[in-house]
Design an enzyme around this catalytic site. Structure first.
Site, PDB file in Angstrom:
ATOM      1  N   ASP A  64       1.821  -0.487  12.156  1.00 47.23           N
ATOM      2  CA  ASP A  64       1.607  -1.810  12.761  1.00 47.23           C
ATOM      3  C   ASP A  64       2.846  -2.694  12.737  1.00 47.23           C
ATOM      4  O   ASP A  64       2.752  -3.912  12.860  1.00 47.23           O
ATOM      5  CB  ASP A  64       0.451  -2.528  12.058  1.00 47.23           C
ATOM      6  N   GLY A 123       4.383  -7.438   4.480  1.00 46.74           N
ATOM      7  CA  GLY A 123       4.360  -8.308   3.308  1.00 46.74           C
ATOM      8  C   GLY A 123       5.550  -8.047   2.402  1.00 46.74           C
ATOM      9  O   GLY A 123       6.175  -8.986   1.875  1.00 46.74           O
ATOM     10  N   GLY A 133       0.824  -1.207   0.000  1.00 50.43           N
ATOM     11  CA  GLY A 133       0.000   0.000   0.000  1.00 50.43           C
ATOM     12  C   GLY A 133       0.859   1.258   0.000  1.00 50.43           C
ATOM     13  O   GLY A 133       1.919   1.297   0.626  1.00 50.43           O
ATOM     14  N   ARG A 153      13.930   9.659  -2.326  1.00 44.83           N
ATOM     15  CA  ARG A 153      14.873  10.771  -2.528  1.00 44.83           C
ATOM     16  C   ARG A 153      16.103  10.614  -1.642  1.00 44.83           C
ATOM     17  O   ARG A 153      17.248  10.793  -2.097  1.00 44.83           O
ATOM     18  CB  ARG A 153      14.154  12.091  -2.228  1.00 44.83           C
ATOM     19  N   THR A 204       4.039   2.428   5.876  1.00 47.98           N
ATOM     20  CA  THR A 204       2.652   1.973   6.035  1.00 47.98           C
ATOM     21  C   THR A 204       1.908   2.955   6.914  1.00 47.98           C
ATOM     22  O   THR A 204       2.410   3.351   7.970  1.00 47.98           O
ATOM     23  CB  THR A 204       2.590   0.556   6.651  1.00 47.98           C
ATOM     24  N   LYS A 213     -27.170  15.111  25.796  1.00 48.08           N
ATOM     25  CA  LYS A 213     -25.925  15.122  25.017  1.00 48.08           C
ATOM     26  C   LYS A 213     -26.218  14.392  23.714  1.00 48.08           C
ATOM     27  O   LYS A 213     -26.148  13.165  23.627  1.00 48.08           O
ATOM     28  CB  LYS A 213     -24.783  14.436  25.765  1.00 48.08           C
ATOM     29  N   VAL A 222      18.355   7.694  -2.856  1.00 46.65           N
ATOM     30  CA  VAL A 222      19.061   8.027  -4.095  1.00 46.65           C
ATOM     31  C   VAL A 222      20.212   8.990  -3.822  1.00 46.65           C
ATOM     32  O   VAL A 222      21.361   8.753  -4.233  1.00 46.65           O
ATOM     33  CB  VAL A 222      18.088   8.628  -5.128  1.00 46.65           C
ATOM     34  N   GLU A 226     -11.651   0.008  10.306  1.00 46.72           N
ATOM     35  CA  GLU A 226     -12.360  -0.882   9.374  1.00 46.72           C
ATOM     36  C   GLU A 226     -12.298  -2.344   9.800  1.00 46.72           C
ATOM     37  O   GLU A 226     -13.180  -3.133   9.470  1.00 46.72           O
ATOM     38  CB  GLU A 226     -11.782  -0.727   7.962  1.00 46.72           C
TER      39      GLU A 226
END
Length: 326
Positions: free
Chosen positions: A133, A107, A14, A24, A129, A217, A27, A226
């Site tokens: 985690d 991964g 991801g 950057r 990431t 309230k 390199v 998620e």
């Protein structure tokens, strides 16, 4: 100790804001130390397809502030197989590459570890990431930007929630880890935070919402990762609506806006330090480690350990959430 002369850098898994800053740094640190630096397009898929090309200092000009990754990223099932890794290694040897920097998550590190074991090529991992985690670093590249994106969105949602006396259930990213939910929820004064690590019975939330209604309230924010045990925001909303139909309930799923955008100052500095440290590690003969920053100091964690270990949320955080939301 083999002398490293030609290194490759790739981004995998991801995308995360700050990956370009890391590229950057790799390199320019490599070129400063008279190494030849190559970029690999589309992660491990690019290795298999020989999408490997030389990078110069000017190749990474004007990218530190950009989100995403100029090297692109992709999943590659073929690389999971030994035959695929062998093909990737053969392509690396065509360019005389003798060191690899992989920017990604667990991964991606697993792939790097297997390749280093099978072909004796030194690999260095940089934790890129948004989920934070991975054990071995206080922060990961992209996490701070993702959290600030979520905070900005939740702040705006609270404004409209207040205008209408509404309950908003907001879903943030975090399939296996709840750090984005935890940090953004605390930062925005959420009444409840639901994460994969900490199981909360929706029935308990319903009882609190009913108590809040009795004391007038009516504005409540629930931040849901998620991957929370109760399901995503939609699943939580269904249960609440069944028992509290009188509440004006809305669901907002923030989704991929958390992956995009210009990286924060913290992510740019973090990525720059890690990229520099990755090249230094290769030059010093260190291999098969992940670069992390712990207590503001560079720390190297064996890739195998970084893959197996998961950063754990301290249970005291959830006590803090409960007290501050009361």
């Amino acid at each position: 100790m083999k002398k490293v002369n030609n290194i490759a850098v790739l981004t995998s898994g991801g995308d995360a804001p700050g990956m370009n800053a890391a590229v950057r740094a790799v390199v320019r640190t490599g070129i400063y130390n008279q190494l030849n630096v190559f970029g690999v397009m589309y992660g491990y898929r690019g290795m298999l397809k020989n999408e490997i090309f030389p990078l110069e200092s000017k190749s990474v000009a004007n990218i530190i502030q950009r989100g995403g990754t100029i090297l692109k990223t992709a999943r590659c099932k073929e690389f999971y197989e030994a035959e695929g890794r062998k093909k990737a290694y053969e392509n690396l040897k065509k360019h005389n590459i003798d060191g690899i920097v992989v920017i990604g998550g667990d991964g991606s590190f697993n792939g790097a570890y297997k390749m280093s074991q099978e072909f004796d090529i030194p690999c260095i991992g940089l934790p890129g990431t948004i989920d934070k985690d991975i054990a071995g670093s206080d922060f990961t590249i992209g996490f701070d930007t993702a959290v600030n994106t979520a905070v900005d969105a939740i702040d705006k949602i609270r404004d409209t929630a207040d205008a209408h006396d509404r309950l908003f259930i907001i879903e943030v990213m975090g399939r296996d880890a709840g750090y984005i939910a935890l940090h953004s929820g605390i930062s925005t004064g959420a009444e409840h935070i639901m994460t994969p690590e900490h199981i909360i019975d929706v029935q308990d939330i319903i009882l609190e919402l009913q108590a809040n209604e009795r004391r007038k309230k009516l504005v409540n924010i629930i931040v849901v990762a998620e991957g929370s045990a109760a399901g995503g925001a939609e699943a939580v909303a269904r249960q609440i609506k069944e028992q509290c139909p009188q509440l004006d309930t809305r669901v907002t799923i923030l989704g991929h806006i958390q992956r995009g955008g210009s990286p924060t100052c913290q992510d740019r500095i973090l990525a720059s330090r890690m990229g520099y440290a990755a090249v230094e590690a290769l030059l010093n003969g260190t291999s098969n480690v992940m670069v992390g920053i712990v207590n503001n100091k560079i720390q190297y964690t064996p890739l195998e350990q970084a893959i197996k270990a998961k950063e754990q949320i301290d249970p005291e955080w959830f006590k803090i959430v409960k007290i501050l939301a009361s």
